[in-house]
Every structure is written in structure tokens, then in C-alpha cells.
Design a protein around this motif. Structure first.
Motif, PDB file in Angstrom:
ATOM      1  N   CYS A  53      14.602   0.269  -0.001  1.00 37.53           N
ATOM      2  CA  CYS A  53      13.136   0.277   0.108  1.00 37.53           C
ATOM      3  C   CYS A  53      12.491  -0.076  -1.229  1.00 37.53           C
ATOM      4  CB  CYS A  53      12.640   1.648   0.566  1.00 37.53           C
ATOM      5  SG  CYS A  53      13.103   2.030   2.249  1.00 37.53           S
ATOM      6  N   LEU A  54      13.049   0.434  -2.314  1.00 38.73           N
ATOM      7  CA  LEU A  54      12.454   0.177  -3.623  1.00 38.73           C
ATOM      8  C   LEU A  54      12.769  -1.236  -4.114  1.00 38.73           C
ATOM      9  CD1 LEU A  54      13.047   3.583  -5.455  1.00 38.73           C
ATOM     10  CD2 LEU A  54      10.994   2.778  -4.304  1.00 38.73           C
TER      11      LEU A  54
ATOM     12  N   GLY B  62      11.287  -3.647  -0.852  1.00 37.57           N
ATOM     13  CA  GLY B  62       9.936  -3.384  -0.378  1.00 37.57           C
ATOM     14  C   GLY B  62       9.895  -2.630   0.932  1.00 37.57           C
ATOM     15  N   LEU B  63       8.658  -2.347   1.365  1.00 39.93           N
ATOM     16  CA  LEU B  63       8.479  -1.521   2.563  1.00 39.93           C
ATOM     17  C   LEU B  63       8.724  -2.296   3.855  1.00 39.93           C
ATOM     18  CD1 LEU B  63       5.442   0.677   1.488  1.00 39.93           C
ATOM     19  CD2 LEU B  63       7.845   1.328   1.639  1.00 39.93           C
TER      20      LEU B  63
ATOM     21  N   THR C  33      11.016  -0.795   6.375  1.00 39.91           N
ATOM     22  CA  THR C  33      10.576   0.232   7.335  1.00 39.91           C
ATOM     23  C   THR C  33       9.941  -0.455   8.545  1.00 39.91           C
ATOM     24  OG1 THR C  33       8.290   0.458   6.595  1.00 39.91           O
ATOM     25  CG2 THR C  33       9.962   1.646   5.331  1.00 39.91           C
TER      26      THR C  33
ATOM     27  N   ASP D 264       7.425   6.088  -0.368  1.00 41.83           N
ATOM     28  CA  ASP D 264       6.417   5.632   0.584  1.00 41.83           C
ATOM     29  C   ASP D 264       5.329   4.793  -0.089  1.00 41.83           C
ATOM     30  OD1 ASP D 264       5.231   5.307   2.983  1.00 41.83           O
ATOM     31  OD2 ASP D 264       4.718   7.401   3.312  1.00 41.83           O
TER      32      ASP D 264
ATOM     33  N   GLY E 280       5.742   2.805  -2.371  1.00 40.92           N
ATOM     34  CA  GLY E 280       6.309   1.481  -2.601  1.00 40.92           C
ATOM     35  C   GLY E 280       6.430   1.104  -4.068  1.00 40.92           C
ATOM     36  N   GLN E 281       5.543   1.659  -4.888  1.00 38.52           N
ATOM     37  CA  GLN E 281       5.551   1.344  -6.319  1.00 38.52           C
ATOM     38  C   GLN E 281       5.566   2.665  -7.089  1.00 38.52           C
ATOM     39  OE1 GLN E 281       5.602  -1.548  -7.889  1.00 38.52           O
ATOM     40  NE2 GLN E 281       4.599  -3.140  -6.711  1.00 38.52           N
TER      41      GLN E 281
END
Lengths: 410, 278
Positions: free
Chosen positions: A39-40, A43-44, A47, A112, A114-115
Motif C-alpha cells: 500500500c505504501l 499506493g491506495l 485497496t 490509510d 497514503g502519505q
């Protein structure tokens, strides 16, 4: 092997057996951390959330664990401020559970957003009109308070307390615990409320929107009450569960009864206010926004049974059970009632997070369905694994239940 | 006021919200700082022994903190909340007053459960006894229960002569296999002599004070008799796995070599129970 670290007078399982218990959770945590990396790094898009379904499994998890972790602030409030001394039997465990819940929630929030490296922006560019800003500020501060409350427990470890400076710091910190209990109560009151208020102000979501008292919608107060009710029940439930897994009594039955009574009383008030709030919403708020309340319960599996389950089956019923002196005589029933109360709050947070976003609000909207991706599920489960691991190590090496020694030789 | 907050304006919302937030942050920081400051001050003023005992006392099970007046038959149920410092306990002073005026009589219990209690000695709750000598010194030894547990004198680490000792701070260390603990000093003082092999006492002390208050916390023989019996029962309960259950009185007396009856894996627990180390 590690017996010199285990508190004197407490019996713990052998180190190999402890390792066997811990390893599956470590594996689960490992899978979760890999999902977090994905995810990191990518990116999101990893999900299944999108711009319309922006709150998913993670926010649901956050809301749930923060509600269940309320036992830490509420037990601290009752013990240090209202001087309910009998709750000293569970305060250490409550602090560890609170720390796990809040640190887990913050960890998931970091993924969640994202950053995560820009998480500090919320403090530098605060939107003072946003409930979320208040939630972020309070949760960050309260997690700091919980970490400070956790430190004396760690410093009391048999090995660490031999170090004079650690002992002195633990002693002086413990003497000021009433200040931290007060701050914790203040912060929890507001962030629990603001998490509810967050949904109540969504005027574009008539399923969640509620009229305001001052600047706060009714959900602000309902979230505070429901968290205060669920907290002691969750402490009761976890203490009993740990006692069963460890196969030894950890808490005297009268402590379970006290927790049950406290939880039941607040739950009853919550259920009554929730019922009134729901009636007002059905008869005034929703029609005022041009909707029939029944129209919200025609989609998918989200029928009106949810309302019944939330208010009656997992609200009123456990509240009456927890307050019944006959039920209180049987720990099994008490635990069942506590589990029902916790389930009711978990369901409430699910309804507020998932159902609110799934329902259509405009004529051309469709009912949205959302199934979390494996990365979301793995991250979700990693938080649970993290919680089990932190609690397992704390239970093994710290004195989480001061009554354990006495109950053992009783 | 909040120059570091980006986009700050002098509006009510900004002031209330940020004012509360920074107040909370400052209170957390100040409280934490105060703890650190107090810790440093305690370390400099040599309060470590006192604080260590307070911390250990706090963590003792309630059964180990039973009030001395239960053993004397003055009261039925009472847990000490004064770190066994009877000089600071108002209830103790009141009972002593009644005793002096003859309204309460201190009766010696019928028995001491097979443990010997000397009328010349005063007893400390950490299982040492103390005898005042004519030259103003006191000798300190292990009481009968402790002596039956610690039979091998070579396992004891005694303090050097001229060492300062503090009440409820470690006086002697015990090392046996993987288990270890300390024996608490009964009073403040200075070591003037260390007892040799075969000596009934461990150390000779020159007390810091010879006033009544310096010995007020020590049990008199009539109290010690009931207390030793109680302590032996407490030790048995703690060693019984899963509780004692239904038992029948056999009228027996405790064996001389209690140490040999303690299972190896329970030795650490037994030492902790008897010598008040949580």
C-alpha cells in the motif's frame, strides 16, 4: 529460560509453548506488514476503496478498536478520579488494551492516509472546523498518554525494577498518574464524541445526519456513551478470555460484577437515548430531508433487522442482563452479556461507517457494494495479531492482574 | 500566540481549539518533566532505599500486608497501608494508647505453631529478629521460620563492617541455584560486626537512633507468635498448586529442614513470599 523476567509468584507456560503460541501471530503480522508495504509503495490502488467509498475496512477497524479501547480511559477515570479501588485489579490490563487499540488504530490510519510521512501536516495546517482535526489531535495526545501510562508497567518488570533509576522514575510517574487519568478522560470524551459527530454532520448523507445540540450532533453524545459502555464490557471479556487461555483465575468474581454493573448502567442510558434519537430521526430528521426512513433499509442485506439487532438484541438485552443480580452470579452469563454489548457497539460502528457510505443519496446513485481487498484484510488482521502479541508479552513478563497471586493461593 | 501554526487567525474557533490543544500538550509535557525532575531529586537525596521499599510494599499481596494487630487479637480484619511503618499509623497509636491505659491487654497466643519466639527479641516483618545489647548495639538474626528455610549459611551474602544500612532496605542477600532474594534490614544503622559460622546472629548494628520510635514497627514476642504461625500458613498456601483444598488438621509441627520440603521450581516463589520481595 526466561524465568528471571517473569514476575515472582506468577506461573507462566514454558518458553517453547509460549513460542508456539506466538509464532502464528508473528506470521500473520508478517503478511500484514507485506500488505502495508504494498500500500505504501504502490499506493491506495491496492485497496478496493475509491473516491465514493472512501471509508472502508480500515476506518471501521479504527472506530471499533477506539470504542473498545475506551475501557482504558474509563477504568482510569473510575479508579483514579472516582476512587473505585476495586478496579485496580484490571487497570493494568485496561491500559495495555487501550495502548494496543489506539496504537493499532494510529498505525492503520498512517497506511490509510497514503502519505504517512506527511501525517504531521494535520498539526501544521489544522482545519479547526473539522471534526477529524479534533479527532487527530486528541488521538495523538491520548496515545502519548497511554504510552506514558504503559511505561510504569514495563518498568515494574522484575529485572528492570532492579535498576534504581528506572524504579525511581516509575515511582514518581505512578504518583502523578491521576493527572494522566484526568487528561485521558478529557481527550477520550472529545475524540470519541467527534468520531460520532463526524457522521452526524454529514448533511449529504441523510442516513447518518442528525440535528445538532450547539455545535454537536446527537451522534457526538451517543458515541461517547456507547464507548463508555463498551469499554468496561471489553475489559470484562478480555480478562475472562485471558483467564481461560491461561487456565487460572486472574480477577475475583466481584470485579467482573462491578465491571458488568458499570457497563450495564451506561449501556441502558445509551440504548434509551439511541432509541429516542432513532425515533426522532425516523419521524422528523429523515422526512425533513425528503426521505422515508424505511427507504434506507431496502438495500442488500441492510434490512431493518440491523436496527433491531443494534438497539434491542445487542443493546437493551445485554444492558438488562448486566444489571440483573441473578445473571451477575454466573460469570458465564455475565461474559455472554458483555460479549453481546461489545458486539452491539461493533455493529453500530459498522452501520455508521459502511452502511452510511453504501446507501444511495441522489436519484441517480446506486447502492454501492464494497469488498475489501486482501491487502486491506491483511492489514486489518495484522492489527489484531499485533494486539495479541503485545498483550501476550505483557501478560508473560508484567504483572497485569495484581490479584492473580492471591487467587492462585486462595 | 500560535505563530507556528500555519494559517492561524485570531478567530474564536482557532483560539478555543488550539488553546485547549496546546494546554493539553503543555500539561502532559510538564507532568512528564516533573516526574523526571522528582526522580533525579530522589536519586540525589539518597531516597532509593525508601522508595524501593514503598514500591515493593505496594506490590505485595494483601495477605502479606496483614496488620500486626490481627496477630495480637486487637482487630479481626485489617491490611496495612503504612508500609509497615507503625509509627505513622494513627490506628496503631490509638491501640497502643488503649493498651497503656489498661483497656486492652496483650495476650500471648496459646502457641506459635511450633516456631520458637524469644521474649528478649523484637521481630521485623521481613523475618529477622533484633535484640538490644547492653552496649547500645543490636544484634540481628533470622527468625525461626527463615532459619528453617535458609539452613546453609554459605548462601548468605553479608554486608561489610562499617556499611550503612537502612530500614527495609536490603541487608543480606540469599543466593541459591537460580533463585535469589534479599533480607531486609530491621532498622537504620551501621554494621559493627559480622557474625561467624555457628553464631546465632548475622550482624551487629549500631542503631542510628535508640528512641522508642526507631523500634515501634517491630513486633513484640506476643505478636510474633501468632504472626509466625500465620506466615507459615501463607507460605504453605502459596506453594500449594491450585489452592489447598480440603485439608485435615494433623497436629504436626513444622520440620526443621523446611528448605528440603520446598520443590526446586517453587524455591524462588517461597523466598519472595517469606522475605517480602514481589
Amino acid at each position: 529460560m526466561d524465568s528471571s523476567l517473569i514476575p515472582r509468584g506468577l506461573q507462566r507456560t514454558s518458553f517453547p509453548r509460549f513460542l508456539a503460541w506466538v509464532l502464528p501471530w508473528v506470521a500473520l503480522l508478517g503478511v500484514g506488514l507485506f500488505a502495508v508495504y504494498l500500500c505504501l509503495a504502490y499506493g491506495l490502488n491496492q485497496t478496493n476503496m475509491d473516491n465514493r467509498f472512501a471509508f472502508g475496512a480500515w476506518i471501521y477497524l479504527d472506530l471499533t478498536v477506539i470504542a473498545l479501547g475506551a475501557g482504558a480511559f474509563f477504568t482510569g477515570f473510575l479508579l483514579y478520579i472516582l476512587r473505585r479501588k476495586e478496579l485496580a485489579a484490571v487497570i493494568n490490563s485496561a491500559v495495555v488494551i487501550g495502548f494496543i487499540c489506539y496504537s493499532g488504530a494510529v498505525a492503520v490510519l498512517m497506511v490509510d492516509v497514503g502519505q504517512p510521512l506527511r501525517a504531521w501536516f494535520t498539526f501544521w495546517h489544522p482545519n479547526v472546523h473539522s471534526m477529524l482535526t479534533e479527532v487527530t489531535f486528541c488521538i495523538t495526545c491520548y496515545l502519548t498518554v497511554l504510552a506514558i501510562e504503559y511505561v510504569p508497567l514495563i518498568l515494574k518488570n522484575r529485572k528492570l525494577r532492579k535498576n534504581a533509576s528506572m524504579l525511581l522514575f516509575e515511582f514518581q510517574l505512578h504518583k502523578l498518574m491521576v493527572v494522566f487519568a484526568g487528561i485521558g478522560t478529557f481527550l477520550s470524551f472529545f475524540h470519541q464524541g467527534s468520531l460520532g459527530g463526524l457522521y452526524g454532520v454529514l448533511v449529504g448523507r441523510p442516513f447518518a445526519f442528525r440535528p445538532a445540540f450547539g455545535i454537536w450532533p446527537s451522534t457526538f453524545f451517543l458515541f461517547i456513551l456507547s464507548a463508555a459502555a463498551a469499554g468496561p464490557s471489553f475489559i470484562l471479556l478480555t480478562s475472562w478470555l485471558v483467564s481461560k487461555i491461561a487456565r487460572k483465575p486472574l480477577v475475583a468474581p466481584d470485579v467482573y460484577r462491578t465491571l458488568g454493573r458499570i457497563s450495564g448502567s451506561i449501556l441502558l442510558v445509551y440504548v434509551l437515548l439511541k432509541a429516542v434519537d432513532t425515533l426522532v430521526w425516523i419521524n422528523r430528521t429523515a422526512p425533513g430531508l425528503g426521505f422515508q426512513a424505511s427507504s434506507f433499509y431496502r438495500y442488500g442485506d441492510f434490512g431493518s433487522w440491523i436496527l433491531f439487532a443494534e438497539i434491542v438484541l445487542l443493546g437493551l438485552l445485554p444492558a438488562l442482563m448486566l444489571l440483573s443480580s441473578r445473571v451477575a452470579q454466573h460469570t458465564g452469563w455475565l461474559v455472554t452479556a458483555a460479549a453481546m454489548a461489545c458486539s452491539g457497539i461493533v455493529l453500530n460502528r459498522f452501520v455508521m461507517t459502511i452502511q452510511t457510505l453504501a446507501l444511495p443519496t441522489l436519484p441517480f446513485d446506486a447502492f454501492l457494494s464494497y469488498v475489501p481487498s486482501w491487502q486491506e484484510v491483511a492489514t486489518f488482521l495484522a492489527v489484531i495479531a499485533y494486539g495479541v502479541l503485545v498483550y501476550s508479552f505483557s501478560f508473560r513478563y508484567l504483572n497485569l492482574f495484581p490479584q492473580e497471586r492471591e487467587l492462585r493461593s486462595a | 500566540m500560535f505563530p507556528w501554526v500555519y494559517g492561524f487567525t485570531w478567530s474564536t474557533g482557532n483560539l478555543i481549539f488550539l488553546g485547549i490543544f496546546f494546554t493539553v500538550v503543555i500539561v502532559i509535557g510538564l507532568t512528564l518533566g516533573l516526574s523526571v525532575l522528582r526522580s533525579l531529586r530522589s536519586a540525589q537525596s539518597n531516597e532509593i532505599a525508601h522508595i524501593r521499599w514503598k514500591s515493593e510494599f505496594h506490590d505485595l499481596p494483601a495477605a502479606a500486608r496483614t496488620c500486626r494487630h490481627i496477630f495480637a487479637g486487637d482487630t479481626r480484619e485489617r491490611t496495612c497501608a503504612h508500609d509497615f511503618d507503625c509509627g505513622t499509623c494513627t490506628a496503631h497509636r490509638h491501640i497502643e494508647e488503649l493498651r497503656r491505659s489498661g483497656r486492652i491487654v496483650l495476650h500471648r497466643p496459646a502457641g506459635s505453631g511450633g516456631f520458637s519466639v524469644s521474649s528478649e527479641r523484637l521481630y521485623h516483618r521481613g523475618h529477622t529478629w533484633l535484640r538490644r545489647e547492653p552496649d547500645g548495639t543490636v544484634v540481628v538474626g533470622l527468625d525461626d521460620l527463615a532459619s528453617r528455610l535458609v539452613t546453609d549459611r554459605s548462601t548468605l551474602g553479608l554486608p561489610p563492617v562499617h556499611a550503612a544500612v537502612f530500614r527495609n532496605a536490603p541487608l543480606v542477600t540469599i543466593r541459591r541455584a537460580s533463585a535469589g532474594t534479599r533480607i531486609l534490614a530491621p532498622i537504620d544503622g551501621e554494621i559493627v560486626e559480622v557474625g561467624g559460622e555457628g553464631c546465632e546472629w548475622l550482624v551487629r548494628l549500631r542503631p542510628r537512633s535508640l528512641g522508642t520510635d526507631a523500634f515501634a514497627h517491630l513486633l513484640r514476642p506476643a505478636e510474633a507468635a501468632g504472626w509466625l504461625q500465620y506466615e507459615f500458613e501463607r507460605l504453605q498456601r502459596s506453594l500449594a498448586s491450585g489452592g489447598v483444598g480440603v485439608t485435615m488438621a494433623d497436629g504436626g509441627l513444622p520440620m526443621q529442614e523446611l528448605a528440603s520440603a520446598v520443590p526446586v521450581d517453587a524455591w524462588d516463589r517461597a523466598l519472595g513470599e517469606v522475605f517480602l520481595e514481589p
